[in-house]
Design a protein around this motif. Structure first.
Motif, PDB file in Angstrom:
ATOM      1  N   GLU A 429      53.131  -4.087  50.470  1.00 37.72           N
ATOM      2  CA  GLU A 429      53.005  -5.184  49.508  1.00 37.72           C
ATOM      3  C   GLU A 429      52.062  -6.276  50.035  1.00 37.72           C
ATOM      4  OE1 GLU A 429      56.787  -6.648  48.422  1.00 37.72           O
ATOM      5  OE2 GLU A 429      57.559  -4.743  47.667  1.00 37.72           O
ATOM      6  N   ARG A 732      53.787 -16.092  48.693  1.00 36.56           N
ATOM      7  CA  ARG A 732      54.522 -14.826  48.849  1.00 36.56           C
ATOM      8  C   ARG A 732      54.037 -14.063  50.077  1.00 36.56           C
ATOM      9  NH1 ARG A 732      54.414 -11.274  43.642  1.00 36.56           N
ATOM     10  NH2 ARG A 732      55.679  -9.999  45.048  1.00 36.56           N
ATOM     11  N   GLU A 833      65.435  -8.899  44.442  1.00 42.84           N
ATOM     12  CA  GLU A 833      64.060  -9.411  44.622  1.00 42.84           C
ATOM     13  C   GLU A 833      63.064  -8.600  43.817  1.00 42.84           C
ATOM     14  OE1 GLU A 833      63.262  -9.362  48.748  1.00 42.84           O
ATOM     15  OE2 GLU A 833      64.532 -11.095  49.229  1.00 42.84           O
ATOM     16  N   THR A 834      63.202  -7.279  43.825  1.00 42.44           N
ATOM     17  CA  THR A 834      62.267  -6.434  43.066  1.00 42.44           C
ATOM     18  C   THR A 834      62.390  -6.696  41.578  1.00 42.44           C
ATOM     19  OG1 THR A 834      62.525  -4.748  44.782  1.00 42.44           O
ATOM     20  CG2 THR A 834      61.495  -4.068  42.734  1.00 42.44           C
ATOM     21  N   THR A 837      60.594  -9.890  40.827  1.00 40.78           N
ATOM     22  CA  THR A 837      59.136  -9.649  40.793  1.00 40.78           C
ATOM     23  C   THR A 837      58.732  -8.963  39.507  1.00 40.78           C
ATOM     24  OG1 THR A 837      59.139  -9.442  43.201  1.00 40.78           O
ATOM     25  CG2 THR A 837      57.217  -8.590  42.036  1.00 40.78           C
ATOM     26  N   THR A 840      58.726 -11.454  36.759  1.00 40.94           N
ATOM     27  CA  THR A 840      57.543 -12.334  36.851  1.00 40.94           C
ATOM     28  C   THR A 840      56.292 -11.638  36.334  1.00 40.94           C
ATOM     29  OG1 THR A 840      58.498 -13.425  38.787  1.00 40.94           O
ATOM     30  CG2 THR A 840      56.136 -13.709  38.425  1.00 40.94           C
ATOM     31  N   ASN A 841      56.080 -10.391  36.762  1.00 40.20           N
ATOM     32  CA  ASN A 841      54.911  -9.642  36.288  1.00 40.20           C
ATOM     33  C   ASN A 841      54.989  -9.401  34.791  1.00 40.20           C
ATOM     34  OD1 ASN A 841      53.708  -9.451  38.826  1.00 40.20           O
ATOM     35  ND2 ASN A 841      54.939  -7.665  39.381  1.00 40.20           N
TER      36      ASN A 841
END
Length: 912
Positions: A429, A732, A833-834, A837, A840-841
């Protein structure tokens, strides 16, 4: 001849008047150093005419004046008087006593006197020549002169002998006599030249006299014939006069009719000018509107390009967000599978933990029962049993520590494996984030550069507008100044022209001759031949005032013809200069000092009249400062004040106040030509500046129509958005890098702990071996006891061993369950967390889609506005006339070469 007295006042150190008497044959002056003894000798040399300040031990001659002290002010004059007795008449004068005086003022003025009468230095030198006394004679021996005589420096010894023998005065007289002879020889040669020229002129004068006699005879005959011819012509002229009078009346009527038509045409022309002025104003307004419309089209084109760039950027962000969403979904599915496996394993291990706990409780109960039954048999074997129990407890503690250490090592290795796997994922990442950040930084740099370019262009536009307005104001000021100068020069030209045409200020005879058509040779006036600079015009005009009304003729015949005309017409008298008589004139050479300028150098005229001007202004000098007149001898020269206040000749002085109109008569025609040329140059400069001002106005209007404020704001918004996204990704990336560093640090600490556990287990193994030997010895001791006690002891030992094993298995199971719980919590945290993310995306993707839709709407509106502006421009161009379109094309030709959107094609497509 005897030296009587020396009077000193204000000379060097003698501030007060000091008189030294020489009554005895030998006189000595004594005193300490610096008291002024040498100044007495310097005073004698100075009064006798010493001109070199170095001989008087000074830098400048004005230093001989008393310079003052702390308690006394400086003097204003130095004076020295030297008195002689002339009882034996050695001096060539009738006086028995001779006093020589020299004065020097601080202003630089100086004078010599003989017995109180002002004289020249040459007079004093001639007076003392036969006596051997002088400023440079050896009658006065100064410091260093004895050494010069002994060393014979510059033939000093010979000069001393010549003076002592009286030869030097004859040498001086011989040199002066030779100079006079040379001057006399030159004068004789000049006289011979003049005689030769006069003899040559006599022949031509005889021929001219014969022609003059014949001229008068022919003139009388011409007069009789002219009278007869005039009588005949008079009759015919009367008839012609009647015809011309009738024709004149008809022409006057026709002239009045034409004048009426002319006035009507002028009124129509004025009306057309007014109409053209209104059309020009309307055309200028349309030009301004057209420039504003072109500016709006240009801004719309820039905005369209910005929107296209924004679409490209949003599409890139959308594709990046989709890739990130796919990666996040794949990661979520993997984590969910791992979490399910961990939960299933955890449940099985918990069931195993419960089962082991039940077995442990049963083993512990069994051990307690055996210990209870064994209590009675324990009394005799307490020491042995205590020792055995102690050993067994130590064995138990050691085995327990070994098991715990092994379990912790296994957990730590498991943590290291999980940490490495997590670091691997985070590094992947991190690389992805690094690539995205580089792309964003590149895009940010490009957008910042574009923004800076737009801002610089906008700032340059404002500076150009400000500079153009300043230049415009400067041009307006210059044009106004030129208008004022032209008006003044035109008025001066009209006034001068009227004065020249009317010959204002000249007598009637001059006006008559100027208008006389039968004077074949129209000679110019002296005032029209010369031109003088303004600063010196009044002075030279006052001096040449008596001659300004003189005509300048080429020969005497022209002047005589003019005199005959004046005599015949009874129009007074006139004066003439015959230019031929000045052809051989040579201007004399006079010596003049600083502050004086020869008048001939300040007068401009044609080369043919230069000798005449030189004759009139021979030995005439103009003083820059009037104070110089007091210092100059006027024996052979005339001095004019620059201001025109006075004219100083050898025996006369004239002057007074200067009138307001003095200096306006000389050089009128030349001044008229200069004014005409100046007016033409001014009009040309005015036309150039007017053209430059019109072009500058057009350039300023074009600059004002070019506004890029909206494009700058849009570019700033896009730059802020890219900067925020880059900052978020950088945060990040920094978090991931910090996590990787923490994992590496924990890994190093974990490896150290594993190493310490391995070392501890090795020590425990050694201790276990020792304890097992002790336990075997205890068992051997117990085996020698009673069989039943041994049996019970064996059962208790087996039960204790079984309990210890069960307890160790239970502890291992507990550690395994704890490790599984920690792993499960870590996986659940990664899953959260994933998912964050992914959310957010997803939001970024939705926002990009809405932004693309908004940009497409803006582009549609922009295209519609461009089409409307283009149509409006075509419509406005269609309403213009042919002349207006030609004028508009000249004003916008330069703009079309720079602006692509002015020629917007009808089939232009906007890429979405």
């Amino acid at each position: 001849m005897r030296l009587k007295t020396l009077e000193i006042k204000g000379f060097k150190s003698f501030a007060d008047e000091t008189v030294i008497h020489f009554n005895e044959d030998v006189i000595g002056i004594v005193g300490p150093n610096g008291s002024g003894k040498s100044n007495v000798v310097d005073a004698i040399r100075w009064v006798l005419g010493e001109q070199k300040s170095s001989e008087l031990r000074l830098d400048t001659m004005t230093s001989v004046i008393f310079n003052g002290t702390k308690t006394r002010k400086q003097g204003g004059m130095a004076q020295v008087t030297l008195s002689f007795e002339n009882t034996k008449n050695l001096l060539p004068t009738e006086y028995n006593s001779v006093a020589i005086t020299r004065r020097l003022y601080r202003s630089g003025e100086s004078e010599y006197q003989l017995n109180g009468v002002v004289c020249r230095l040459k007079d004093i030198t001639n007076l003392l020549m036969d006596t051997g006394i002088g400023s440079n004679s050896y009658a006065i021996i100064a410091l260093g002169m004895v050494d010069e005589i002994l060393a014979d420096k510059d033939n000093a010894r010979r000069k001393m002998f010549e003076q002592a023998a009286g030869i030097s005065k004859y040498k001086i007289r011989k040199r002066e006599t030779l100079q006079k002879l040379q001057a006399t020889t030159a004068d004789l040669e000049r006289v011979d030249d003049l005689l030769f020229e006069i003899n040559n002129n006599l022949k031509s004068l005889e021929q001219q006299a014969k022609r003059t006699k014949k001229y008068f005879e022919l003139k009388e005959e011409y007069k009789d014939l002219a009278i007869k011819l005039a009588a005949l012509k008079s009759e015919s002229l009367k008839a012609k006069y009647k015809e011309v009078k009738d024709s004149l009346e008809k022409e006057e009527d026709r002239y009045r009719q034409l004048e009426i038509e002319q006035r009507q045409m002028e009124a129509g022309l004025e009306q057309q000018r007014k109409s053209n002025l209104d059309q020009e104003q309307a055309l200028s307004e349309r030009q301004r509107e057209m420039n504003q419309l072109v500016g709006r089209i240009r801004d719309a084109e820039n905005e369209r390009r910005v929107l296209e760039q924004r679409i490209s950027f949003v599409e890139q962000n959308k594709s990046k967000s989709q890739e990130a969403i796919l990666i996040a979904k794949s990661r979520i599915s993997t984590l969910e599978e791992e979490i399910a496996n961990y939960r299933e394993t955890l449940q099985e291990d918990r069931r195993m933990e419960g089962k082991l706990e039940q077995q442990l409780e049963a083993a512990e109960k069994k051990l307690q029962d055996i210990r209870q039954s064994h209590g009675e048999m324990k009394a005799g074997l307490d020491a042995i049993m205590q020792n055995q129990q102690k050993v067994e407890r130590e064995l138990y503690e050691l085995e327990k520590s070994k098991a715990v250490n092994a379990n912790q090592m296994e957990n730590l290795r498991h943590d290291i494996a999980h940490g490495e796997e997590e670091v691997k994922n985070r590094k992947t990442e991190t690389e992805s984030l690094g690539a995205k950040i580089k792309d964003l930084e590149k895009e940010e740099t490009e957008r910042r550069t574009a923004l800076e370019t737009l801002e610089k262009a906008e700032e340059q536009r404002r500076l150009d507008i400000a500079e153009g307005e300043n230049k415009l104001d400067d041009l307006k000021g210059r044009i106004q100044k030129i208008h004022r100068e032209l008006d003044a020069k035109r008025n001066e030209y009209k006034l001068t022209k009227s004065m020249v045409e009317s010959l204002e200020g000249f007598p009637e005879s001059i006006r008559f001759l100027s208008n006389a058509k039968n004077w074949t040779k129209q000679a110019p006036l002296l005032s029209d031949l010369i031109y003088v600079e303004v600063d010196y015009r009044v002075a030279i005009e006052n001096y040449l005032e008596p001659y300004l009304n003189y005509y300048v003729t080429e020969n005497i015949e022209d002047a005589q013809q003019a005199v005959q005309l004046l005599q015949s017409a009874q129009k007074g008298k006139a004066n003439f200069f015959v230019n031929d008589s000045f052809q051989d004139f040579t201007q004399s050479i006079a010596m003049f000092t600083e502050g004086m300028r020869p008048a001939t150098d300040l007068v401009q005229c044609d080369p043919a009249y230069r000798n005449l001007v030189s004759y009139l202004l021979d030995n005439v000098f103009i003083l820059e400062k009037e104070e110089v007149a007091k210092q100059v001898a006027t024996d052979s020269m005339t001095l004019l004040a620059k201001s025109g206040r006075f004219i100083q000749r050898r025996h006369s002085l004239s002057g007074g106040s200067v009138g307001l109109f003095e200096g306006k008569k000389i050089g009128r025609k030349k001044n008229l030509e200069i004014l005409d040329n100046a007016i033409k140059r001014g009009e040309e400069e005015e036309n150039v500046l007017s053209t430059e001002m019109y072009n500058l106005k057009t350039s300023i209007e074009n600059l004002k129509s070019k506004q890029s404020r909206q494009a700058i704001q849009q570019e700033q918004q896009m730059l802020n958005k890219v900067s925020q996204e880059r900052a978020s990704m950088a945060a990040r990336l920094e978090s991931f890098e910090s996590y990787i560093r923490d994992v590496d640090a924990r890994k190093a600490q974990t490896l150290e702990r594993i190493k310490s556990f391995e070392t501890a287990n090795a020590d425990i193994e050694k201790q276990l071996e020792d304890k097992f030997q002790v336990a075997d010895e205890a068992r051997k001791q117990i085996s020698n006891t009673d069989g039943s006690f041994r049996k019970v002891a064996e059962e208790m030992s087996n039960a204790s061993t079984d309990f210890n094993n069960k307890n160790i298995e239970f502890i291992k199971q507990q550690n395994k369950v704890s490790a599984l719980q920690r792993e499960l919590s870590f996986r659940e945290k990664q899953l959260d967390e994933t998912k964050a993310t992914l959310a957010t995306n997803q939001r970024s993707l939705d926002q990009s889609g809405s932004e693309v839709a908004q940009i497409n709407d803006d582009i549609e509106k922009l295209v519609k506005g461009l089409q409307e502006n283009y149509a409006l421009r075509k419509e406005r161009e269609g309403t213009l006339s042919a002349a207006e379109q030609a004028f508009l094309a000249q004003g916008t030709a330069s703009m079309k070469s720079r602006t692509s959107c002015v020629g917007w094609p009808a089939n232009r497509r906007i890429r979405r």
